[in-house]
Design a protein around this motif. Structure first.
Motif, PDB file in Angstrom:
ATOM      1  N   ARG A   1       0.846  -1.202   0.000  1.00 43.92           N
ATOM      2  CA  ARG A   1       0.000   0.000   0.000  1.00 43.92           C
ATOM      3  C   ARG A   1       0.872   1.239   0.000  1.00 43.92           C
ATOM      4  NH1 ARG A   1      -3.633  -3.444   3.899  1.00 43.92           N
ATOM      5  NH2 ARG A   1      -5.095  -4.137   2.309  1.00 43.92           N
ATOM      6  N   ALA A   2       0.630   2.071  -1.002  1.00 40.50           N
ATOM      7  CA  ALA A   2       1.503   3.231  -1.173  1.00 40.50           C
ATOM      8  C   ALA A   2       0.690   4.464  -1.497  1.00 40.50           C
ATOM      9  CB  ALA A   2       2.493   2.938  -2.302  1.00 40.50           C
ATOM     10  N   ALA A   3       1.309   5.631  -1.284  1.00 43.24           N
ATOM     11  CA  ALA A   3       0.680   6.900  -1.670  1.00 43.24           C
ATOM     12  C   ALA A   3       1.744   7.767  -2.315  1.00 43.24           C
ATOM     13  CB  ALA A   3       0.101   7.600  -0.447  1.00 43.24           C
ATOM     14  N   ILE A   4       1.289   8.655  -3.203  1.00 42.39           N
ATOM     15  CA  ILE A   4       2.214   9.589  -3.841  1.00 42.39           C
ATOM     16  C   ILE A   4       1.728  11.001  -3.560  1.00 42.39           C
ATOM     17  CG2 ILE A   4       1.048   9.383  -6.099  1.00 42.39           C
ATOM     18  CD1 ILE A   4       3.898   9.625  -7.364  1.00 42.39           C
ATOM     19  N   MET A   5       2.676  11.874  -3.150  1.00 40.04           N
ATOM     20  CA  MET A   5       2.326  13.253  -2.806  1.00 40.04           C
ATOM     21  C   MET A   5       3.199  14.210  -3.610  1.00 40.04           C
ATOM     22  SD  MET A   5       2.176  13.047   1.336  1.00 40.04           S
ATOM     23  CE  MET A   5       1.622  14.741   1.425  1.00 40.04           C
ATOM     24  N   GLY A   6       2.696  15.421  -3.796  1.00 38.50           N
ATOM     25  CA  GLY A   6       3.466  16.430  -4.512  1.00 38.50           C
ATOM     26  C   GLY A   6       2.522  17.512  -4.973  1.00 38.50           C
ATOM     27  N   PRO A   7       3.047  18.705  -5.239  1.00 39.20           N
ATOM     28  CA  PRO A   7       2.177  19.803  -5.673  1.00 39.20           C
ATOM     29  C   PRO A   7       1.528  19.510  -7.023  1.00 39.20           C
ATOM     30  CG  PRO A   7       4.483  20.420  -5.820  1.00 39.20           C
ATOM     31  CD  PRO A   7       4.450  19.093  -5.146  1.00 39.20           C
ATOM     32  N   PRO A   8       0.499  20.275  -7.377  1.00 44.24           N
ATOM     33  CA  PRO A   8      -0.112  20.101  -8.690  1.00 44.24           C
ATOM     34  C   PRO A   8       0.943  20.246  -9.783  1.00 44.24           C
ATOM     35  CG  PRO A   8      -1.213  21.872  -7.446  1.00 44.24           C
ATOM     36  CD  PRO A   8      -0.111  21.362  -6.605  1.00 44.24           C
ATOM     37  N   GLY A   9       0.960  19.321 -10.724  1.00 40.07           N
ATOM     38  CA  GLY A   9       1.915  19.400 -11.827  1.00 40.07           C
ATOM     39  C   GLY A   9       3.225  18.702 -11.545  1.00 40.07           C
ATOM     40  N   SER A  10       3.374  18.103 -10.351  1.00 39.27           N
ATOM     41  CA  SER A  10       4.677  17.516 -10.007  1.00 39.27           C
ATOM     42  C   SER A  10       4.906  16.173 -10.689  1.00 39.27           C
ATOM     43  CB  SER A  10       4.818  17.380  -8.486  1.00 39.27           C
ATOM     44  OG  SER A  10       3.757  16.627  -7.973  1.00 39.27           O
ATOM     45  N   GLY A  11       3.854  15.636 -11.326  1.00 40.99           N
ATOM     46  CA  GLY A  11       4.031  14.376 -12.048  1.00 40.99           C
ATOM     47  C   GLY A  11       3.422  13.175 -11.335  1.00 40.99           C
ATOM     48  N   LYS A  12       2.562  13.444 -10.339  1.00 46.27           N
ATOM     49  CA  LYS A  12       1.960  12.328  -9.583  1.00 46.27           C
ATOM     50  C   LYS A  12       1.190  11.382 -10.512  1.00 46.27           C
ATOM     51  CE  LYS A  12      -0.502  15.020  -6.896  1.00 46.27           C
ATOM     52  NZ  LYS A  12      -0.111  16.337  -7.385  1.00 46.27           N
ATOM     53  N   GLY A  13       0.344  11.980 -11.364  1.00 45.73           N
ATOM     54  CA  GLY A  13      -0.479  11.162 -12.256  1.00 45.73           C
ATOM     55  C   GLY A  13       0.385  10.389 -13.241  1.00 45.73           C
ATOM     56  N   THR A  14       1.387  11.072 -13.806  1.00 50.61           N
ATOM     57  CA  THR A  14       2.264  10.446 -14.800  1.00 50.61           C
ATOM     58  C   THR A  14       3.023   9.275 -14.167  1.00 50.61           C
ATOM     59  OG1 THR A  14       2.522  12.629 -15.799  1.00 50.61           O
ATOM     60  CG2 THR A  14       4.132  10.957 -16.430  1.00 50.61           C
ATOM     61  N   ILE A  15       3.579   9.521 -12.986  1.00 54.78           N
ATOM     62  CA  ILE A  15       4.372   8.477 -12.322  1.00 54.78           C
ATOM     63  C   ILE A  15       3.456   7.353 -11.826  1.00 54.78           C
ATOM     64  CG2 ILE A  15       5.785   8.041 -10.255  1.00 54.78           C
ATOM     65  CD1 ILE A  15       7.164  10.756 -10.897  1.00 54.78           C
ATOM     66  N   SER A  16       2.271   7.727 -11.349  1.00 55.39           N
ATOM     67  CA  SER A  16       1.340   6.683 -10.864  1.00 55.39           C
ATOM     68  C   SER A  16       0.961   5.725 -11.979  1.00 55.39           C
ATOM     69  CB  SER A  16       0.052   7.316 -10.322  1.00 55.39           C
ATOM     70  OG  SER A  16       0.335   8.113  -9.226  1.00 55.39           O
ATOM     71  N   GLN A  17       0.751   6.290 -13.174  1.00 52.83           N
ATOM     72  CA  GLN A  17       0.388   5.408 -14.301  1.00 52.83           C
ATOM     73  C   GLN A  17       1.526   4.442 -14.605  1.00 52.83           C
ATOM     74  OE1 GLN A  17      -1.339   7.535 -17.632  1.00 52.83           O
ATOM     75  NE2 GLN A  17      -2.797   8.571 -16.314  1.00 52.83           N
ATOM     76  N   ARG A  18       2.758   4.945 -14.509  1.00 54.56           N
ATOM     77  CA  ARG A  18       3.909   4.059 -14.757  1.00 54.56           C
ATOM     78  C   ARG A  18       4.001   2.989 -13.674  1.00 54.56           C
ATOM     79  NH1 ARG A  18       8.805   8.041 -16.903  1.00 54.56           N
ATOM     80  NH2 ARG A  18       7.518   9.120 -18.433  1.00 54.56           N
ATOM     81  N   ILE A  19       3.782   3.393 -12.420  1.00 58.45           N
ATOM     82  CA  ILE A  19       3.856   2.417 -11.318  1.00 58.45           C
ATOM     83  C   ILE A  19       2.766   1.357 -11.491  1.00 58.45           C
ATOM     84  CG2 ILE A  19       3.519   2.113  -8.823  1.00 58.45           C
ATOM     85  CD1 ILE A  19       4.786   4.867  -8.395  1.00 58.45           C
ATOM     86  N   ALA A  20       1.549   1.822 -11.802  1.00 59.20           N
ATOM     87  CA  ALA A  20       0.434   0.873 -11.953  1.00 59.20           C
ATOM     88  C   ALA A  20       0.750  -0.132 -13.062  1.00 59.20           C
ATOM     89  CB  ALA A  20      -0.859   1.626 -12.244  1.00 59.20           C
ATOM     90  N   GLN A  21       1.293   0.382 -14.178  1.00 58.40           N
ATOM     91  CA  GLN A  21       1.609  -0.511 -15.310  1.00 58.40           C
ATOM     92  C   GLN A  21       2.744  -1.468 -14.973  1.00 58.40           C
ATOM     93  OE1 GLN A  21       2.107   2.294 -18.472  1.00 58.40           O
ATOM     94  NE2 GLN A  21      -0.078   2.269 -18.914  1.00 58.40           N
ATOM     95  N   SER A  22       3.787  -0.943 -14.319  1.00 56.47           N
ATOM     96  CA  SER A  22       4.971  -1.773 -14.082  1.00 56.47           C
ATOM     97  C   SER A  22       4.791  -2.758 -12.934  1.00 56.47           C
ATOM     98  CB  SER A  22       6.186  -0.896 -13.757  1.00 56.47           C
ATOM     99  OG  SER A  22       6.399   0.031 -14.771  1.00 56.47           O
TER     100      SER A  22
END
Ligand SMILES: Nc1nc2c(ncn2[C@@H]2O[C@H](COP(=O)(O)OP(=O)(O)O)[C@@H](O)[C@H]2O)c(=O)[nH]1
Ligand SMILES: Nc1ncnc2c1ncn2[C@@H]1O[C@H](COP(=O)(O)OP(=O)(O)O)[C@@H](O)[C@H]1O
Length: 226
Positions: free
Chosen positions: A6-27
């Motif tokens: 179980r993990a969470a990703i934090m960061g300001p708007p635009g920091s790449g949370k969505g982009t990195i999350s999609q990569r994590i979910a795929q990988s």
């Protein structure tokens, strides 16, 4: 059964949370749950929850903690038996404590990205509203300009991605995130990454997750990418 991760990703708007999350979910095959996408889905479908949060989301104001936890915690319950990654939740200390009462996170990723970089990225961010897929005209442009790669539907820009709304959003993010970050630091699960390019940060996150999930393998569920 394999231990769930179980993990969470934090960061300001635009920091790449969505982009990195999609990569994590795929990988890594984690179920990915983005609070912003979940709320916007409810608003578009005019569900009871959507009507409740509409005015907050449209004004880029935080949805009150008791509403947010009432919406998100049952979603997590539906994911019991799966490993998951949260993006955008918890955002406040109240939310983090409510989550903590039910689940112990294994890992929290925090992204530190310079202000100028955030501003540039967001002014160029385009979204497919139905799926939450994110594009950037320079970094990851759609195959056909203005159209989603998978559905061919039109892409949109969020009003609150405009530079005039950004400074206030970033200041607010910092104030609210600080106690959450301190909580996860004190639990020894916070991992911070700094830089201006997602492609340079990603190998470090990839390697961290490979190590963590190797010692703590995830379930084998299908990745649910937006
Ligand atoms: N130029 C550039 N754009 C990026 C990079 N990483 C992500 N983006 C884009 O920046 C915008 C914000 O990223 P997003 O993942 O939505 O950030 P979030 O608000 O933290 O979820 C999107 O348009 C991404 O496509 C990068 O390294 N360089
Ligand atoms: N955890 C949360 N707590 C309160 N409000 C939230 C939360 N997550 C999302 N929201 C609401 O949804 C909006 C969009 O969220 P999100 O897509 O994560 O955008 P951003 O990170 O760019 O502000 C926020 O401006 C806020 O109104």
């Amino acid at each position: 059964m394999a231990k769930l991760f179980r993990a969470a990703i934090m960061g300001p708007p635009g920091s790449g949370k969505g982009t990195i999350s999609q990569r994590i979910a795929q990988s890594f095959g984690l179920q990915y749950l983005s609070s912003g996408h979940f709320l916007r889905e409810g608003i578009a479908a005019k569900t009871e929850a959507g009507l409740l949060v509409k005015t907050y989301v449209e004004r880029s104001m935080l949805v009150p903690d008791h509403v947010m936890t009432r919406l998100m915690l049952p979603r997590l319950e539906q994911l019991s038996g799966h490993s998951w990654l949260l993006d955008g939740f918890p955002r406040t200390l109240g939310q983090a404590l409510a989550l903590n009462n039910l689940y112990q996170l294994d890992l929290v990723i925090s992204l530190n990205i310079p202000y100028e970089t955030l501003k540039e990225r967001l002014s160029d961010r385009w979204i497919h509203p139905a799926s939450g897929r994110v594009y950037n005209m320079g970094f990851n442009p759609p195959r056909v300009q203005g159209k989603d790669d998978i559905t061919g539907e039109p892409l949109i820009q969020h009003d609150d991605d405009k530079p005039e709304a950004l400074t206030a959003r970033l200041r607010h993010y910092k104030d609210v995130a600080k106690p959450v970050i301190n909580l996860y630091k004190s639990q020894g699960i916070l991992h911070s990454f700094s830089g201006t390019e997602t492609d340079r940060i990603w190998p470090y996150i990839n390697s961290l997750l490979s190590t963590k999930m190797h010692t703590q393998p995830s379930d084998t569920c299908q990745a649910q990418t937006p």
